[in-house]
Design an enzyme around this catalytic site. Structure first.
Site, PDB file in Angstrom:
ATOM      1  N   CYS A 210       0.770  -0.965  -0.059  1.00 37.72           N
ATOM      2  CA  CYS A 210       0.244  -0.503   0.408  1.00 37.72           C
ATOM      3  C   CYS A 210       0.677   1.401  -0.044  1.00 37.72           C
ATOM      4  O   CYS A 210       2.358   1.246   0.177  1.00 37.72           O
ATOM      5  CB  CYS A 210      -0.845   0.361   1.109  1.00 37.72           C
ATOM      6  SG  CYS A 210      -2.246  -1.328   1.653  1.00 37.72           S
TER       7      CYS A 210
ATOM      8  N   LEU B 247      -3.052  -2.143  -2.106  1.00 36.37           N
ATOM      9  CA  LEU B 247      -3.357  -2.676  -3.182  1.00 36.37           C
ATOM     10  C   LEU B 247      -4.059  -4.364  -2.025  1.00 36.37           C
ATOM     11  O   LEU B 247      -3.284  -4.154  -1.124  1.00 36.37           O
ATOM     12  CB  LEU B 247      -1.620  -3.154  -3.049  1.00 36.37           C
ATOM     13  CG  LEU B 247      -1.227  -4.270  -4.503  1.00 36.37           C
ATOM     14  CD1 LEU B 247      -2.084  -3.411  -6.060  1.00 36.37           C
ATOM     15  CD2 LEU B 247      -0.154  -3.976  -5.005  1.00 36.37           C
TER      16      LEU B 247
ATOM     17  N   ILE C 259      -3.702  -8.202  -0.383  1.00 32.65           N
ATOM     18  CA  ILE C 259      -2.699  -8.957  -0.749  1.00 32.65           C
ATOM     19  C   ILE C 259      -4.009  -9.970  -0.102  1.00 32.65           C
ATOM     20  O   ILE C 259      -3.952 -11.254  -0.627  1.00 32.65           O
ATOM     21  CB  ILE C 259      -1.552  -8.807  -0.241  1.00 32.65           C
ATOM     22  CG1 ILE C 259      -1.445  -8.168  -1.628  1.00 32.65           C
ATOM     23  CG2 ILE C 259      -0.906  -9.740  -0.424  1.00 32.65           C
ATOM     24  CD1 ILE C 259      -1.029  -8.203  -3.050  1.00 32.65           C
TER      25      ILE C 259
ATOM     26  N   GLU D 296       3.706  -6.520   4.734  1.00 35.44           N
ATOM     27  CA  GLU D 296       3.045  -7.597   5.359  1.00 35.44           C
ATOM     28  C   GLU D 296       3.770  -8.569   6.152  1.00 35.44           C
ATOM     29  O   GLU D 296       4.862  -7.862   6.182  1.00 35.44           O
ATOM     30  CB  GLU D 296       3.001  -8.899   3.498  1.00 35.44           C
ATOM     31  CG  GLU D 296       3.124  -8.318   1.851  1.00 35.44           C
ATOM     32  CD  GLU D 296       1.614  -8.176   2.789  1.00 35.44           C
ATOM     33  OE1 GLU D 296       0.824  -8.834   3.569  1.00 35.44           O
ATOM     34  OE2 GLU D 296       1.070  -8.074   1.962  1.00 35.44           O
TER      35      GLU D 296
ATOM     36  N   GLY E 109      15.256 -12.341  -5.596  1.00 30.92           N
ATOM     37  CA  GLY E 109      16.946 -12.857  -5.064  1.00 30.92           C
ATOM     38  C   GLY E 109      17.716 -12.235  -3.841  1.00 30.92           C
ATOM     39  O   GLY E 109      18.273 -11.725  -3.782  1.00 30.92           O
TER      40      GLY E 109
END
Length: 632
Positions: free
Chosen positions: A2, A51, A53, A77, A364
């Site tokens: 977000c 956004l 998720i 997150e 990665g």
């Protein structure tokens, strides 16, 4: 994932205009296309763009705690939120949603600022406690998610995920900081200790701020650091088993999503390792995305394709060419500050490609910094051995003289390009590593800057805070100190900024499993022999992944996301190179010497020297200054 923004009146409690907060969050709409919200109370305003998720329908923000006593806007997150939620429920907490945002609110109410140590994830958030009348601003350990701040003349502090969220506030002056240009021309980005605009700050990674009405904000407080002073014990087999477990945990924890998920795949060790372990944990083919170039010497799509075939992924490719440089203005707008890492263009393209297929992509990023995967770290380890043998009183005159007379030789094979090595050996380990990392050394910047810039920067040099970071590192060796500085300085300022801005620009969430903090802490404790052996950096990672990946992926020379700038500036972008010297934004205010910039372009186009990287640096600076001008 977000975008967040807000206004906090710390001097006197005044009403906050919700339209100002809304204007700030609207500037961040690309970070959260799925929803928006604003909440205000006396002295505080919080804004959010979402956004979706996790818990797609049930976690709108700004979000109130179950008892209504705290409000949060959150970008990121929390991967362990379900475990935390169970612990909090056992202590009496009540939850109304199924997402991670409400878990942070409950954790704050139980543990206060200590809640940060319990959060496993990437985050930047602002939490207002109505009972305590405090604003809590926090950023994750390694700086995956950004947070910009500025104090205004009306006694307020404004904050936002990106600089454009701050510039949307009418009271923020767009005054360029000349010291930020010194920093940028050294590193190719503006590090987290500074901003391109005066009076704008960035909350450092692993730090928080606790603000109260009626009290001047204090400095940010550090809540996490990584230590290189201790060493893991055990056989290679034991350490390899621990490493594999930690990488696997980092990958699988970041595969939790309520939307389609995939991975970036370059064909290098790190992204291939992530894809290998994702494939191991997934019952369905992993969606993978790769970017190549129209210059064969730097195109790695064949390696990515081999890895995709090995693991049976749902693979997608796209080629980047010089005719796509019409997007330069867009890139400058994405980053707000000047940003010269040329891999931003292919990173944007791979994010665009990924967003066509998924909403979350694993990368990665982080392993080179943590496990000594960069060539410069290998050279630093060797140079430190030489420094131990030869005292400074001998090194400085011998290697300083050799460095002064040795030709720059951009055209020569790598072993013959010894000028930087000689100059580095003449200096301390910290100063030598700063020289190795810098795009332009002090004497090169001196030659390009105009009189006004030389006067305004005074005695400040961009290397000074970098060297200070190395010297204060909790470390044993020169390699430890170099890796510490890479994690603290280079990683958040360059690598993570690039991934955040390019992914968020297209509404994609990027996750970095190799930056799981337990993995980073383990890597920092590894004996040097487990990091570097012979000419191989990142040794234990490669050894561990031999069970998954072929030798030609693990042990081929490291290339990275190399963009063919030199070729392009001698071909389709030669006109852009010549035009740099005529830019009034660069030379009209005396920041750069017009004749020096002209020589730079002429020498590069003629082939007398390779100035492609510096020309790109100047081009992106010009684009950014244009973007940041008050009339933009």
């Amino acid at each position: 994932m977000c975008g967040i923004a807000g206004i906090f009146h710390y001097q006197t409690v005044k009403p906050v205009d919700p339209k100002r907060v809304e204007r700030m969050t609207t500037a961040l709409a690309h970070r959260g296309p799925d929803g928006a919200g604003v909440w205000t109370a006396p002295g505080i305003g919080l804004g959010h763009r979402r956004l979706s998720i996790i818990d797609l329908a049930g976690s709108p923000q700004p979000m109130h705690s179950a008892d209504g006593r705290a409000v949060i806007v959150f970008n990121g997150e929390i991967y362990n939120f379900r475990q935390l939620r169970r612990e909090l429920e056992q202590g009496g907490a009540r939850f109304r949603t199924d997402g991670d945002t409400e878990t942070i609110l409950a954790a704050w109410q139980k543990w206060g600022p200590d809640c940060l140590k319990r959060l496993d994830g990437m985050f930047a958030f602002a939490l207002y406690d109505l009972d305590k009348r405090q604003l809590f601003l926090a950023r994750d350990r390694l700086g995956v998610k950004p947070l910009h701040m500025a104090r205004l003349g009306d006694g307020s502090l404004i904050f936002a995920s990106e600089l454009k969220g701050l510039t949307a506030h009418p009271m923020l002056r767009r005054e360029i900081d000349p010291l930020a240009i010194e920093d940028y021309m050294t590193w190719g980005y503006v590090p987290d200790h500074r901003s391109i605009l005066k009076r704008v700050e960035k909350l450092p990674a692993g730090h928080f701020m606790l603000l109260e009405h009626g009290r001047e904000p204090g400095p940010p407080q550090q809540w996490w650091d990584v230590g290189f002073a201790e060493r893991e014990k055990g056989s290679t087999a034991d350490l390899s088993a621990q490493l594999l477990h930690l990488i696997r945990e980092g990958v699988t924890s970041r595969m939790v999503s309520d939307v389609p998920l995939g991975a970036f795949l370059s064909g290098g060790v790190d992204s291939s390792s992530v894809v290998a372990l994702m494939s191991e944990a997934s019952a369905r083919p992993v969606a993978t995305c790769s970017i190549g170039f129209d210059v064969a010497a730097v195109d790695e799509t064949s390696h990515a394709r081999n890895v995709a075939q090995l693991f049976g992924t749902d693979h997608h490719e796209r080629i980047v060419s010089s005719d796509q440089f019409g997007k330069l203005g867009r890139i400058a707008g994405m980053f707000d500050e000047p940003f010269a890492d040329a891999s931003a263009l292919p990173t944007l393209r791979v994010c665009e490609l990924a967003r066509e297929h998924v909403t979350v992509a694993l990368s990665g990023d982080g392993a080179d910094e943590a496990f000594a995967g960069y060539r410069r770290q290998l050279f630093q380890a060797r140079e430190e051995q030489a420094r131990m043998v030869l005292p400074a009183r001998l090194r400085k005159p011998i290697f300083g003289a050799l460095g002064a007379i040795w030709p720059k030789a951009d055209w020569a094979p790598r072993p013959l390009r010894a000028k930087i090595t000689f100059l580095a050996l003449a200096e301390s380990g910290e100063a030598g590593y700063a020289r190795a990392l810098a795009i332009l050394a002090p004497e090169q910047r001196q030659a390009l800057f105009g009189e006004a810039m030389l006067r305004e920067r005074g005695d400040y040099r961009a290397e000074q805070p970098f060297i200070a970071t190395m010297r204060k590192a909790p470390a044993r060796t020169g390699l430890d100190r170099a890796q510490y500085a890479d994690l603290k300085f280079w990683l958040p300022g360059d690598i993570l900024t690039k991934t955040d801005r390019t992914s968020m620009a297209v509404g994609l969430e990027a996750r970095e499993p190799l930056l799981d903090h337990r993995l980073i802490e383990f890597a920092a404790r590894l004996p040097l022999r487990q990091r570097i052996r012979g000419t191989q950096g990142k040794w234990l990672v490669k050894h561990t992944m031999e069970r998954y990946l072929p030798q030609d992926i693990l042990y081929r020379p490291k290339q990275g996301f190399v963009t063919p700038l030199s070729q392009w500036f001698r071909g389709p972008l030669a006109g852009e190179a010549r035009a740099i010297a005529g830019s009034e934004l660069l030379t009209g205010n005396g920041w750069f010497d017009r004749k020096a910039l002209s020589r730079l372009a002429v020498d590069h186009i003629s082939g007398r020297s390779d100035n492609g990287r510096v020309l790109w640096q100047l081009l992106m600076l010009e684009k950014s200054l244009r973007h940041l001008s008050p009339s933009a």
